[in-house]
Design a protein around this motif. Sequence first.
Motif, PDB file in Angstrom:
ATOM      1  N   LEU A 116       1.710   8.775  15.270  1.00 20.39           N
ATOM      2  CA  LEU A 116       1.094   9.965  15.858  1.00 20.39           C
ATOM      3  C   LEU A 116       0.345   9.602  17.126  1.00 20.39           C
ATOM      4  CD1 LEU A 116      -0.500  11.526  12.652  1.00 20.39           C
ATOM      5  CD2 LEU A 116       1.711  12.051  13.662  1.00 20.39           C
ATOM      6  N   GLN A 117       0.445  10.471  18.118  1.00 20.02           N
ATOM      7  CA  GLN A 117      -0.411  10.360  19.296  1.00 20.02           C
ATOM      8  C   GLN A 117      -1.740  11.029  18.967  1.00 20.02           C
ATOM      9  OE1 GLN A 117       0.077   8.954  22.338  1.00 20.02           O
ATOM     10  NE2 GLN A 117       2.169   8.295  21.931  1.00 20.02           N
ATOM     11  N   ASP A 118      -2.817  10.494  19.495  1.00 24.58           N
ATOM     12  CA  ASP A 118      -4.107  11.154  19.301  1.00 24.58           C
ATOM     13  C   ASP A 118      -4.165  12.398  20.182  1.00 24.58           C
ATOM     14  OD1 ASP A 118      -4.598  10.225  21.888  1.00 24.58           O
ATOM     15  OD2 ASP A 118      -6.197   8.849  21.295  1.00 24.58           O
ATOM     16  N   SER A 123      -0.962  14.663  20.324  1.00 28.38           N
ATOM     17  CA  SER A 123      -0.709  15.043  18.928  1.00 28.38           C
ATOM     18  C   SER A 123       0.771  15.053  18.540  1.00 28.38           C
ATOM     19  CB  SER A 123      -1.355  16.389  18.607  1.00 28.38           C
ATOM     20  OG  SER A 123      -2.742  16.344  18.878  1.00 28.38           O
ATOM     21  N   GLN A 124       1.644  14.477  19.334  1.00 31.03           N
ATOM     22  CA  GLN A 124       3.057  14.424  18.962  1.00 31.03           C
ATOM     23  C   GLN A 124       3.294  13.370  17.881  1.00 31.03           C
ATOM     24  OE1 GLN A 124       5.022  14.029  22.837  1.00 31.03           O
ATOM     25  NE2 GLN A 124       5.847  16.088  22.530  1.00 31.03           N
ATOM     26  N   ARG A 125       4.358  13.594  17.098  1.00 26.15           N
ATOM     27  CA  ARG A 125       4.710  12.714  15.986  1.00 26.15           C
ATOM     28  C   ARG A 125       6.126  12.181  16.169  1.00 26.15           C
ATOM     29  NH1 ARG A 125       3.270  12.733  10.405  1.00 26.15           N
ATOM     30  NH2 ARG A 125       1.968  14.538  10.906  1.00 26.15           N
ATOM     31  N   ASP A 126       6.261  10.871  16.082  1.00 24.12           N
ATOM     32  CA  ASP A 126       7.558  10.214  16.027  1.00 24.12           C
ATOM     33  C   ASP A 126       7.695   9.625  14.629  1.00 24.12           C
ATOM     34  OD1 ASP A 126       7.999  10.712  18.767  1.00 24.12           O
ATOM     35  OD2 ASP A 126       7.069   8.819  19.335  1.00 24.12           O
ATOM     36  N   VAL A 127       8.916   9.540  14.139  1.00 26.63           N
ATOM     37  CA  VAL A 127       9.156   8.984  12.807  1.00 26.63           C
ATOM     38  C   VAL A 127      10.180   7.857  12.942  1.00 26.63           C
ATOM     39  CG1 VAL A 127       9.975   9.456  10.473  1.00 26.63           C
ATOM     40  CG2 VAL A 127       8.673  11.203  11.707  1.00 26.63           C
ATOM     41  N   ILE A 128       9.862   6.734  12.325  1.00 24.86           N
ATOM     42  CA  ILE A 128      10.782   5.605  12.291  1.00 24.86           C
ATOM     43  C   ILE A 128      11.149   5.374  10.834  1.00 24.86           C
ATOM     44  CG2 ILE A 128      11.124   3.169  12.844  1.00 24.86           C
ATOM     45  CD1 ILE A 128       8.824   3.518  14.920  1.00 24.86           C
ATOM     46  N   SER A 129      12.425   5.544  10.521  1.00 26.07           N
ATOM     47  CA  SER A 129      12.886   5.267   9.162  1.00 26.07           C
ATOM     48  C   SER A 129      13.554   3.898   9.181  1.00 26.07           C
ATOM     49  CB  SER A 129      13.838   6.346   8.659  1.00 26.07           C
ATOM     50  OG  SER A 129      14.982   6.419   9.469  1.00 26.07           O
ATOM     51  N   MET A 130      13.380   3.148   8.097  1.00 24.59           N
ATOM     52  CA  MET A 130      13.829   1.761   8.072  1.00 24.59           C
ATOM     53  C   MET A 130      14.431   1.408   6.727  1.00 24.59           C
ATOM     54  SD  MET A 130      10.296   0.373   9.719  1.00 24.59           S
ATOM     55  CE  MET A 130       9.348   1.843   9.360  1.00 24.59           C
ATOM     56  N   VAL A 131      15.442   0.568   6.767  1.00 23.46           N
ATOM     57  CA  VAL A 131      16.017  -0.031   5.570  1.00 23.46           C
ATOM     58  C   VAL A 131      15.796  -1.527   5.705  1.00 23.46           C
ATOM     59  CG1 VAL A 131      18.127  -0.433   4.257  1.00 23.46           C
ATOM     60  CG2 VAL A 131      17.727   1.794   5.322  1.00 23.46           C
ATOM     61  N   SER A 132      15.261  -2.142   4.659  1.00 18.71           N
ATOM     62  CA  SER A 132      14.948  -3.562   4.717  1.00 18.71           C
ATOM     63  C   SER A 132      15.827  -4.371   3.789  1.00 18.71           C
ATOM     64  CB  SER A 132      13.484  -3.799   4.340  1.00 18.71           C
ATOM     65  OG  SER A 132      13.205  -5.186   4.303  1.00 18.71           O
ATOM     66  N   SER A 158       0.819  -1.212   0.000  1.00 14.58           N
ATOM     67  CA  SER A 158       0.000   0.000   0.000  1.00 14.58           C
ATOM     68  C   SER A 158       0.852   1.260   0.000  1.00 14.58           C
ATOM     69  CB  SER A 158      -0.912   0.018   1.227  1.00 14.58           C
ATOM     70  OG  SER A 158      -1.778  -1.083   1.197  1.00 14.58           O
ATOM     71  N   GLY A 159       2.146   1.113   0.212  1.00 10.51           N
ATOM     72  CA  GLY A 159       3.044   2.258   0.204  1.00 10.51           C
ATOM     73  C   GLY A 159       4.189   2.071   1.176  1.00 10.51           C
ATOM     74  N   SER A 160       5.321   2.639   0.830  1.00  6.78           N
ATOM     75  CA  SER A 160       6.503   2.518   1.678  1.00  6.78           C
ATOM     76  C   SER A 160       6.549   3.587   2.762  1.00  6.78           C
ATOM     77  CB  SER A 160       7.779   2.584   0.831  1.00  6.78           C
ATOM     78  OG  SER A 160       7.845   3.826   0.157  1.00  6.78           O
ATOM     79  N   ILE A 161       5.605   4.518   2.710  1.00  3.67           N
ATOM     80  CA  ILE A 161       5.468   5.535   3.752  1.00  3.67           C
ATOM     81  C   ILE A 161       4.057   5.404   4.313  1.00  3.67           C
ATOM     82  CG2 ILE A 161       5.466   7.998   4.290  1.00  3.67           C
ATOM     83  CD1 ILE A 161       7.380   8.368   1.895  1.00  3.67           C
ATOM     84  N   ALA A 162       3.968   5.287   5.635  1.00  2.00           N
ATOM     85  CA  ALA A 162       2.663   5.099   6.257  1.00  2.00           C
ATOM     86  C   ALA A 162       2.571   5.932   7.531  1.00  2.00           C
ATOM     87  CB  ALA A 162       2.438   3.625   6.584  1.00  2.00           C
ATOM     88  N   THR A 163       1.342   6.189   7.940  1.00  2.00           N
ATOM     89  CA  THR A 163       1.064   6.907   9.179  1.00  2.00           C
ATOM     90  C   THR A 163       0.067   6.103   9.993  1.00  2.00           C
ATOM     91  OG1 THR A 163       1.395   9.043   8.088  1.00  2.00           O
ATOM     92  CG2 THR A 163       0.174   9.060  10.158  1.00  2.00           C
ATOM     93  N   VAL A 164       0.337   5.986  11.276  1.00  2.00           N
ATOM     94  CA  VAL A 164      -0.608   5.351  12.192  1.00  2.00           C
ATOM     95  C   VAL A 164      -0.843   6.316  13.346  1.00  2.00           C
ATOM     96  CG1 VAL A 164       1.186   4.105  13.487  1.00  2.00           C
ATOM     97  CG2 VAL A 164      -1.171   3.289  13.521  1.00  2.00           C
ATOM     98  N   THR A 165      -2.108   6.489  13.706  1.00  2.00           N
ATOM     99  CA  THR A 165      -2.462   7.296  14.865  1.00  2.00           C
ATOM    100  C   THR A 165      -2.832   6.355  15.995  1.00  2.00           C
ATOM    101  OG1 THR A 165      -3.268   9.103  13.467  1.00  2.00           O
ATOM    102  CG2 THR A 165      -3.994   9.092  15.764  1.00  2.00           C
ATOM    103  N   LEU A 166      -2.105   6.482  17.095  1.00  2.00           N
ATOM    104  CA  LEU A 166      -2.372   5.633  18.252  1.00  2.00           C
ATOM    105  C   LEU A 166      -3.571   6.183  19.015  1.00  2.00           C
ATOM    106  CD1 LEU A 166       1.276   5.065  19.548  1.00  2.00           C
ATOM    107  CD2 LEU A 166      -0.069   3.628  17.996  1.00  2.00           C
ATOM    108  N   THR A 167      -4.543   5.324  19.267  1.00  2.00           N
ATOM    109  CA  THR A 167      -5.760   5.737  19.967  1.00  2.00           C
ATOM    110  C   THR A 167      -5.985   4.946  21.249  1.00  2.00           C
ATOM    111  OG1 THR A 167      -7.072   4.227  18.619  1.00  2.00           O
ATOM    112  CG2 THR A 167      -6.880   6.510  17.834  1.00  2.00           C
ATOM    113  N   SER A 168      -5.045   4.061  21.571  1.00  2.00           N
ATOM    114  CA  SER A 168      -5.128   3.301  22.817  1.00  2.00           C
ATOM    115  C   SER A 168      -3.721   2.871  23.219  1.00  2.00           C
ATOM    116  CB  SER A 168      -6.049   2.089  22.668  1.00  2.00           C
ATOM    117  OG  SER A 168      -5.541   1.194  21.704  1.00  2.00           O
ATOM    118  N   GLY A 187      14.260  -2.434   0.461  1.00  2.00           N
ATOM    119  CA  GLY A 187      13.939  -1.032   0.205  1.00  2.00           C
ATOM    120  C   GLY A 187      13.961  -0.205   1.472  1.00  2.00           C
ATOM    121  N   THR A 188      13.473   1.021   1.331  1.00  2.00           N
ATOM    122  CA  THR A 188      13.422   1.986   2.421  1.00  2.00           C
ATOM    123  C   THR A 188      11.973   2.252   2.772  1.00  2.00           C
ATOM    124  OG1 THR A 188      15.463   3.001   1.616  1.00  2.00           O
ATOM    125  CG2 THR A 188      14.122   4.307   3.124  1.00  2.00           C
ATOM    126  N   TYR A 189      11.689   2.318   4.058  1.00  2.00           N
ATOM    127  CA  TYR A 189      10.332   2.519   4.547  1.00  2.00           C
ATOM    128  C   TYR A 189      10.336   3.589   5.631  1.00  2.00           C
ATOM    129  CZ  TYR A 189       9.595  -1.907   2.190  1.00  2.00           C
ATOM    130  OH  TYR A 189       9.539  -2.899   1.245  1.00  2.00           O
TER     131      TYR A 189
END
Length: 95
Positions: free
Chosen positions: A41-43, A72-81, A10-20, A34-36
Amino acid sequence: SGTISWDVNSGSIATVTLTSTGRTLANPTNLKVGTYILHVLQDGTGSRTITSWGTAYKFPAGVKPTLSTGASQRDVISMVSDGTNLYCAFMPNMA
């Protein structure tokens, strides 16, 4: 659901919002060399957690990151696979 699933087709860049709290980040499906990038995101409440990480996620010295907890804070995890594992770098609280 308590488990976060990421189909990288679905894409090598994704966003997830944590709600619990106590979420599980499962190994991604359809992983290729590849690179991902995953934006976590915090809710609007914050203090949400990922407490279990799939075995494909490899962090420096084997230490899983502590996520930012502010609303509403954002963390980013960059990955090489290599097609099996994800070698991760964690960037907390990206404003």
